[in-house]
Design an enzyme around this catalytic site. Structure first.
Site, short mmCIF file in Angstrom:
data_model
loop_
_atom_site.label_atom_id
_atom_site.label_comp_id
_atom_site.label_asym_id
_atom_site.label_seq_id
_atom_site.Cartn_x
_atom_site.Cartn_y
_atom_site.Cartn_z
N HIS A 159 1.05 7.63 3.73
CA HIS A 159 1.00 6.92 5.39
C HIS A 159 2.36 7.52 5.41
CE1 HIS A 159 -2.74 5.38 5.60
NE2 HIS A 159 -2.17 5.14 4.45
N ASP A 162 0.72 -0.88 -0.13
CA ASP A 162 -0.51 0.18 -0.34
C ASP A 162 0.69 1.48 0.16
OD1 ASP A 162 -1.64 2.23 0.70
OD2 ASP A 162 -2.95 1.19 1.81
N GLY A 168 -5.14 1.86 7.83
CA GLY A 168 -6.22 0.84 8.64
C GLY A 168 -5.79 -0.45 8.42
N ILE A 209 -0.61 9.11 8.30
CA ILE A 209 -1.05 8.21 9.34
C ILE A 209 -1.20 6.91 9.34
CG2 ILE A 209 -3.29 10.12 9.58
CD1 ILE A 209 -4.67 8.20 7.77
#
Length: 284
Positions: A192, A187, A210, A207
């Site tokens: 991120h 990903d 998820g 962040i």
């Protein structure tokens, strides 16, 4: 460019071949924080090839196929990556995942929901090998600013947690560099890793993925409520209720019920701000 719902839903599934081996699984497990303590026999099941088992959430990155990112390039869908958030994820396991495998992946837009100011794209991926189906996964992708196309608002998935105290509470610390390691599993969203991109998306700093919180939570459930047996997991679903930042700590509350564990995940350092909600692990 607005979403063309009719075109996206009518598009043929995207098919491809994926493959993985122990190195991919070990990297994924390390990206979830496995290997602490490094010589713990329970952790060696995630890190040492001679003892390796596969956490079922590995299905979200197997073969680095990234059905979520591929689905965002499907016919009828053209969105700004800075407006994209992962809204929810579910996996149904048809049998335990092998340490080494090759399979055929079929991915398509299964549903599109109009939330007014946003759209929710449901991307379904079905994976099978020579012995039959392995897993089916649904990723719910929330795209800000892409609603208003006149579609169905979609089902409500929220559910109340048991009123009693949780049966277990586990805490899992997120290392400062964990998102940088996790993204090596496929990903590559700069949200991120890149502080400037994170600011464009409305965050002070990058962040955590998820799906990294998703995998960390399943590992905590397997290691405690399921006695370390990954083969017991039959299905796993969650709604991403809020973000978590590298350096923070996940508080994972578990309620054990017949055939399932219900879970709520919060960020300890931000007064238990919600991270994962409506989370259920179904098991044998």
């Amino acid at each position: 460019m607005p979403i063309d719902a009719a075109r996206a839903l009518a598009a043929e599934p995207r098919r491809g071949e994926i493959a993985w081996d122990h190195k991919d699984i070990q990297l994924y497990h390390l990206g979830l924080g496995a290997g602490r303590p490094a010589t713990d026999p329970d952790e060696l099941r995630y890190t040492l090839e001679s003892k390796l088992h596969v956490l079922p959430s590995f299905a979200t990155v197997a073969g680095a196929g990234m059905a979520m990112m591929g689905g965002l390039a499907a016919p009828g869908i053209e969105v700004n990556l800075a407006h994209v958030l992962h809204g929810g994820q579910s996996i149904e396991l048809h049998r335990p995942l092998p340490v080494k495998g090759s399979a055929t992946s079929s991915a398509k837009v299964a549903a599109l929901y109009d939330k007014g100011k946003a759209a929710v794209i449901v991307l379904r991926t079905e994976v099978a090998d020579a012995d039959g189906p392995l897993w089916t996964s649904d990723a719910q992708i929330f795209v800000r600013g892409e609603g208003g196309f006149g579609g169905d608002r979609g089902p409500s998935v929220s559910s109340e947690l048991p009123e009693r105290a949780p049966d277990r509470i586990e805490e899992r610390h997120i290392r400062e560099e964990q998102a940088l390691l996790y993204r090596l599993s496929g990903d590559w969203n700069p949200l991120h890793a890149d502080p400037e991109f994170a600011k464009l998306a409305g965050f002070d700093r990058p962040i955590l993925h998820g799906l990294c919180s998703y995998g960390m939570t399943l590992k905590a459930v397997v290691d405690t409520a399921l006695g370390g047996d990954v083969s017991r997991v039959r299905a796993y679903r969650t709604r991403f209720a809020g973000v978590v930042f590298p350096g923070e700590t996940l508080r994972i509350r578990m309620w054990e019920e017949p055939g399932q564990v219900r879970v709520a995940v919060t960020a300890v350092e931000r007064d238990d701000a919600p991270v994962l909600a409506d989370t259920v692990v179904e098991h044998a």
